[in-house]
Write a protein that holds these residues in place. Structure first.
Motif, PDB file in Angstrom:
ATOM      1  N   LYS A 182     -25.011  -1.857  22.127  1.00  0.00           N
ATOM      2  CA  LYS A 182     -25.053  -0.690  23.007  1.00  0.00           C
ATOM      3  C   LYS A 182     -25.042  -1.159  24.463  1.00  0.00           C
ATOM      4  O   LYS A 182     -25.886  -1.943  24.875  1.00  0.00           O
ATOM      5  N   ASN A 230     -21.720   1.518  21.255  1.00  0.00           N
ATOM      6  CA  ASN A 230     -21.817   2.683  22.129  1.00  0.00           C
ATOM      7  C   ASN A 230     -21.755   2.248  23.586  1.00  0.00           C
ATOM      8  O   ASN A 230     -22.212   1.160  23.933  1.00  0.00           O
ATOM      9  N   TYR A 280     -22.870   3.824  27.320  1.00  0.00           N
ATOM     10  CA  TYR A 280     -23.562   4.842  28.108  1.00  0.00           C
ATOM     11  C   TYR A 280     -23.267   4.525  29.567  1.00  0.00           C
ATOM     12  O   TYR A 280     -23.173   3.358  29.944  1.00  0.00           O
TER      13      TYR A 280
END
Length: 154
Positions: free
Chosen positions: A112, A141, A143
């Motif tokens: 992530k 992921n 962000y």
């Protein structure tokens, strides 16, 4: 909403002081994210312009220290020179300029990523970088945290 005046006219010491304030504000935001405990690394967006003081890198480093998460300055690379996008209105032209401008490796495969930049305008740069992180880096992921969003003429 926070109001921290940050100007390129300041001397480097004042810029650092202001950047530390911004890093602290960013940390508050990051710690409020549900995903915060699971973030593996902070990745600053490579600068499109060489400056004596690279505030995105400096703030990324301070955030890293404050939240005890690794920052990786060498993971995302800008491999193609691009013109500044702020004067380009057409979305397809922005995409074309950014095509194949970034690269990364597999060191954060299935991890992530917190992608950090100073400015969000149209999202073209962040979209291209995110595409590269997913396709070439095979990250789990992405962000995104930016310091500001500029007004867009419509």
């Amino acid at each position: 909403m926070y109001d921290v005046k940050y100007s390129i006219d300041f001397n480097e010491e004042v810029k650092k002081e202001k950047a530390i304030i911004l890093a602290n504000i960013c940390c508050e935001a990051i710690k409020g994210l549900l995903v915060y405990p699971y973030l593996d690394v902070i990745v600053p967006v490579p600068s499109s312009k060489q400056r004596s003081f690279q505030h995105v890198y400096f703030i990324s480093e301070k955030i890293s220290e404050l939240i005890n998460k690794k920052v990786d300055f060498g993971y995302l690379k800008k491999i193609k020179e691009t013109s500044q996008l702020k004067s380009i209105e057409a979305e397809n032209e922005r995409k074309e300029i950014l095509k194949d401008a970034f690269d990364c490796d597999l060191r954060y495969k299935d991890k992530k990523i917190l992608l950090f930049d100073d400015l969000y305008r149209s999202g073209a740069t962040l979209n291209e970088i995110t595409r590269v992180l997913y396709s070439k880096g095979q990250v789990n992921n992405v962000y995104v945290l930016t310091l500001t969003k500029t007004a867009v003429k419509r």
